[in-house]
Design an enzyme around this catalytic site. Structure first.
Site, PDB file in Angstrom:
ATOM      1  CB  ILE A   1      -7.789   7.742   0.101  1.00 46.87           C
ATOM      2  CG1 ILE A   1      -7.448   7.385   1.558  1.00 46.87           C
ATOM      3  CG2 ILE A   1      -7.111   6.786  -0.887  1.00 46.87           C
ATOM      4  CD1 ILE A   1      -5.991   7.265   1.901  1.00 46.87           C
TER       5      ILE A   1
ATOM      6  NE  ARG B   1      -7.277   1.548  -9.859  1.00 52.10           N
ATOM      7  CZ  ARG B   1      -6.840   2.556 -10.599  1.00 52.10           C
ATOM      8  NH1 ARG B   1      -7.499   2.938 -11.670  1.00 52.10           N
ATOM      9  NH2 ARG B   1      -5.758   3.190 -10.266  1.00 52.10           N
TER      10      ARG B   1
ATOM     11  NE  ARG C   1     -17.298  -3.236  -9.586  1.00 52.98           N
ATOM     12  CZ  ARG C   1     -16.585  -2.190  -9.174  1.00 52.98           C
ATOM     13  NH1 ARG C   1     -17.061  -0.981  -9.300  1.00 52.98           N
ATOM     14  NH2 ARG C   1     -15.393  -2.330  -8.663  1.00 52.98           N
TER      15      ARG C   1
ATOM     16  CG  ASP D   1     -12.588   0.842   0.316  1.00 55.23           C
ATOM     17  OD1 ASP D   1     -12.483   1.829  -0.440  1.00 55.23           O
ATOM     18  OD2 ASP D   1     -11.879  -0.174   0.194  1.00 55.23           O
TER      19      ASP D   1
ATOM     20  N   PRO E   1      -4.699   7.646 -10.799  1.00 59.53           N
ATOM     21  CG  PRO E   1      -2.990   9.115 -10.199  1.00 59.53           C
ATOM     22  CD  PRO E   1      -4.426   8.782  -9.908  1.00 59.53           C
ATOM     23  CB  ILE E   2      -1.747   3.211 -12.964  1.00 58.06           C
ATOM     24  CG1 ILE E   2      -1.500   3.485 -14.466  1.00 58.06           C
ATOM     25  CG2 ILE E   2      -3.227   2.927 -12.773  1.00 58.06           C
ATOM     26  CD1 ILE E   2      -1.652   2.216 -15.317  1.00 58.06           C
ATOM     27  CG  ASP E   3       1.662   8.202 -10.572  1.00 58.30           C
ATOM     28  OD1 ASP E   3       0.436   8.074 -10.363  1.00 58.30           O
ATOM     29  OD2 ASP E   3       2.447   8.616  -9.706  1.00 58.30           O
ATOM     30  CD  GLN E   4       4.028   6.536  -7.091  1.00 53.62           C
ATOM     31  OE1 GLN E   4       5.004   6.093  -6.501  1.00 53.62           O
ATOM     32  NE2 GLN E   4       4.062   7.701  -7.737  1.00 53.62           N
TER      33      GLN E   4
HETATM   34  N1  EPU Z   1      -2.423   6.817  -6.401  1.00 49.92           N
HETATM   35  C1  EPU Z   1      -1.644   7.575  -7.240  1.00 49.92           C
HETATM   36  N2  EPU Z   1      -0.797   6.935  -8.099  1.00 49.92           N
HETATM   37  C2  EPU Z   1      -0.747   5.576  -8.183  1.00 49.92           C
HETATM   38  C3  EPU Z   1      -1.548   4.805  -7.322  1.00 49.92           C
HETATM   39  C4  EPU Z   1      -2.371   5.462  -6.421  1.00 49.92           C
HETATM   40  O1  EPU Z   1      -1.681   8.797  -7.203  1.00 49.92           O
HETATM   41  O2  EPU Z   1       0.018   5.071  -9.009  1.00 49.92           O
HETATM   42  C5  EPU Z   1      -3.331   7.479  -5.446  1.00 49.92           C
HETATM   43  C6  EPU Z   1      -4.790   7.188  -5.791  1.00 49.92           C
HETATM   44  O3  EPU Z   1      -5.274   8.111  -6.754  1.00 49.92           O
HETATM   45  C7  EPU Z   1      -5.445   7.346  -4.456  1.00 49.92           C
HETATM   46  C8  EPU Z   1      -4.397   6.812  -3.486  1.00 49.92           C
HETATM   47  O4  EPU Z   1      -3.159   6.891  -4.173  1.00 49.92           O
HETATM   48  O5  EPU Z   1      -5.647   8.701  -4.195  1.00 49.92           O
HETATM   49  C9  EPU Z   1      -4.609   5.389  -3.001  1.00 49.92           C
HETATM   50  O6  EPU Z   1      -4.802   4.535  -4.095  1.00 49.92           O
HETATM   51  P1  EPU Z   1      -4.511   2.978  -4.025  1.00 49.92           P
HETATM   52  O7  EPU Z   1      -3.584   2.628  -5.134  1.00 49.92           O
HETATM   53  O8  EPU Z   1      -4.142   2.579  -2.646  1.00 49.92           O
HETATM   54  O9  EPU Z   1      -5.939   2.365  -4.363  1.00 49.92           O
HETATM   55  P2  EPU Z   1      -6.296   1.197  -5.333  1.00 49.92           P
HETATM   56  O10 EPU Z   1      -5.288   0.116  -5.266  1.00 49.92           O
HETATM   57  O11 EPU Z   1      -6.672   1.743  -6.660  1.00 49.92           O
HETATM   58  C10 EPU Z   1      -7.569  -0.225  -3.551  1.00 49.92           C
HETATM   59  C11 EPU Z   1      -8.944  -0.777  -3.433  1.00 49.92           C
HETATM   60  C12 EPU Z   1      -9.915   0.347  -3.191  1.00 49.92           C
HETATM   61  C13 EPU Z   1      -9.523   1.073  -1.921  1.00 49.92           C
HETATM   62  C14 EPU Z   1      -8.058   1.538  -2.010  1.00 49.92           C
HETATM   63  C15 EPU Z   1      -7.559   2.183  -0.744  1.00 49.92           C
HETATM   64  C16 EPU Z   1      -8.823  -2.692  -4.885  1.00 49.92           C
HETATM   65  C17 EPU Z   1      -9.218  -3.348  -6.142  1.00 49.92           C
HETATM   66  N3  EPU Z   1      -9.272  -1.470  -4.662  1.00 49.92           N
HETATM   67  O12 EPU Z   1      -7.611   0.667  -4.657  1.00 49.92           O
HETATM   68  O13 EPU Z   1     -11.186  -0.260  -3.005  1.00 49.92           O
HETATM   69  O14 EPU Z   1     -10.345   2.193  -1.739  1.00 49.92           O
HETATM   70  O15 EPU Z   1      -7.222   0.437  -2.340  1.00 49.92           O
HETATM   71  O16 EPU Z   1      -7.640   1.301   0.312  1.00 49.92           O
HETATM   72  O17 EPU Z   1      -8.132  -3.273  -4.054  1.00 49.92           O
HETATM   73  C18 EPU Z   1     -13.515  -0.344  -2.977  1.00 49.92           C
HETATM   74  O18 EPU Z   1     -13.411  -1.523  -2.605  1.00 49.92           O
HETATM   75  O19 EPU Z   1     -14.607   0.279  -2.945  1.00 49.92           O
HETATM   76  C19 EPU Z   1     -12.329   0.347  -3.434  1.00 49.92           C
HETATM   77  C20 EPU Z   1     -12.384   1.465  -4.148  1.00 49.92           C
END
Ligand code: EPU
Length: 418
Positions: free
Chosen positions: A326, A92, A396, A304, A122-125
């Site tokens: 989440i 990621r 990982r 997590d 998604p990464i829209d934000q």
């Molecule tokens: N989301 C959107 N749009 C976006 C970004 C997020 O809809 O542009 C949604 C996601 O689909 C999800 C929620 O918002 O439903 C939260 O996503 P977030 O962006 O916070 O998660 P992330 O940055 O992709 C990180 C950790 C994850 C952890 C989450 C929540 C890293 C590399 N990953 O993911 O860690 O679950 O934050 O705390 O920092 C793990 O370590 O096992 C892991 C998955």
């Protein structure tokens, strides 16, 4: 292929030292690229996600020296080129490079990042943040080409407090012109670690750890040093191991406040713990009672930790209800817990766990990182032998999991096969 073999039923006694946080380190390393001088990061965990990021740094031309948990990065020789899809898809956090390259060079070409398959993610934000700062984003299939004549600070409201979008916006905004304000920012401790590191390099970030972060852009980032904070998810996983099989098990080198939500839930289930400023000691919870848990962004109960916690819920008396708010697909561990004897039903975003159920060893599969952690815990508590397949996912994110558990009395081995 790799799998973990566990002979269950052994008590865990002694001390486990927690490593640096994966989810901090995977952002600190791409952040280093923003500097125009050498930076040093200490307490970097030795896990395969870090190897993948190192591969990207080296591919881009950075000088990297990694030894004994320290990484020195000199990004001056970096050439801004497209990171191959095969590398970007390994994890990621590869998209943090997309932001640091955009922040530094105002141009980047990259592919959609990988990561555990636990929902759509998604990464829209992140893209919304880039656009708000003045970038033009072209999306072709899996590939993004992002460019800007200049990056200019702006107000950005995140639709949800996304960790990824908060970090990505920080990484671009630190070198944009003027002030950026991120509202509804993620408040995770990892965000504070990253902001502190950037400030140490000369950035001007205020409010990290709260839901409003203000960034005044600077033209230059210089030398920097930071230490990765202790991994609160690794810590929580071993604390749960203690509640399952501990006999005075001490989890060391932690910031207990970072796992407050877990500590409170374990107390609610009847668990007794000694909590000091940097350690927790606990023993197996006998006759614990059911609890309800709902995952939320920090300081709520971490998503997590919900899969590792589910193993403990199978041992509590009564019906526990766990709600995952989440991710939409983070219950892939449940099928395997049921194969091991658990009584769990899934209803959309909730699971209902009826306990206590004795667990028995089985052949199970780690579908993702934390599902794997859940099944390793189940294997430790089960009677007989458990084989957890596809543990590349677990490796990982958990440094030396075999060595750490073996040192406290577990019978656990890593096997490689074709
Ligand atoms: N989301 C959107 N749009 C976006 C970004 C997020 O809809 O542009 C949604 C996601 O689909 C999800 C929620 O918002 O439903 C939260 O996503 P977030 O962006 O916070 O998660 P992330 O940055 O992709 C990180 C950790 C994850 C952890 C989450 C929540 C890293 C590399 N990953 O993911 O860690 O679950 O934050 O705390 O920092 C793990 O370590 O096992 C892991 C998955």
């Amino acid at each position: 292929m790799k799998r973990i073999k566990i002979e269950g039923g052994h008590k865990l006694t002694g001390e486990i030292n927690i490593s640096g946080a994966k989810n901090s380190a995977v952002a600190l390393i791409p952040a280093a690229l923003l500097s125009d001088e050498e930076v040093v990061i200490d307490n970097v965990p030795n896990i395969s996600d870090i190897d993948a990021l190192q591969e990207i740094l080296v591919y881009l031309g950075a000088n990297v020296i990694r030894s004994n948990g320290q990484i020195k990065i000199d990004a001056r020789p970096v050439v801004n080129k497209e990171i191959p899809e095969a590398i970007a898809k390994k994890l990621r956090a590869s998209y943090y490079f997309m932001s640091s390259l955009l922040g530094k060079y105002k141009y980047v070409e990259m592919y959609f990042p990988g990561g555990c398959s636990i929902g759509a993610r998604p990464i829209d934000q992140t893209l919304k943040g880039y656009r708000a700062l003045g970038a033009n984003v072209i999306e072709e299939g899996n590939k993004f080409t992002i460019s800007a004549d200049k990056l200019v600070g702006n107000n950005i409201y995140l639709d949800m407090p996304s960790v990824g979008a908060t970090v990505n916006t920080l990484l671009v905004a630190v070198r944009a012109e003027g002030r950026t304000v991120i509202e509804n920012a993620a408040k995770e401790p990892e965000i504070v670690n990253i902001a502190t590191f950037l400030n140490n390099m000369g950035a001007k970030i205020m409010g990290a750890g709260t839901s409003t972060i203000t960034i005044d852009g600077v033209e230059h980032l210089g030398k920097g040093f930071t230490e990765v904070i202790p991994d609160r998810i690794e810590a929580g996983t071993y604390v749960i191991a203690g509640a399952l099989m501990g006999d005075n098990l001490t989890i060391n080198n932690i910031i207990p406040e970072h796992i407050d939500a877990l500590i409170e839930k374990l107390k609610e289930a009847g668990c007794k713990m000694e909590v000091s400023s940097s350690a927790i000691t606990l023993s197996k919870l006998d006759n614990g009672w059911a609890i309800n848990v709902k995952t939320l962004g920090y300081p709520g109960f971490a998503t997590d930790l919900q899969q590792p916690l589910t193993t403990l819920l199978t041992q509590l008396s009564g019906e526990s209800i766990l709600e995952e708010t989440i991710y939409e697909n983070r219950f892939q561990n449940v099928k395997y817990l049921v194969d091991m004897g658990a009584d769990i039903t899934i209803d959309d975003r909730k699971i209902y766990v009826h306990g206590p159920s004795p667990l028995k060893g089985a052949m199970v599969t780690a579908t993702d990182l934390r599902a794997g952690a859940c099944l390793v815990l189940a294997g430790l508590a089960a009677s007989g032998e458990t084989i957890v397949d596809s543990v590349e996912h677990v490796l990982r994110g958990y440094e030396n999991i075999i060595g750490k558990l073996t040192s406290v009395g577990a019978k656990i081995e890593l096997e490689e096969y074709n």
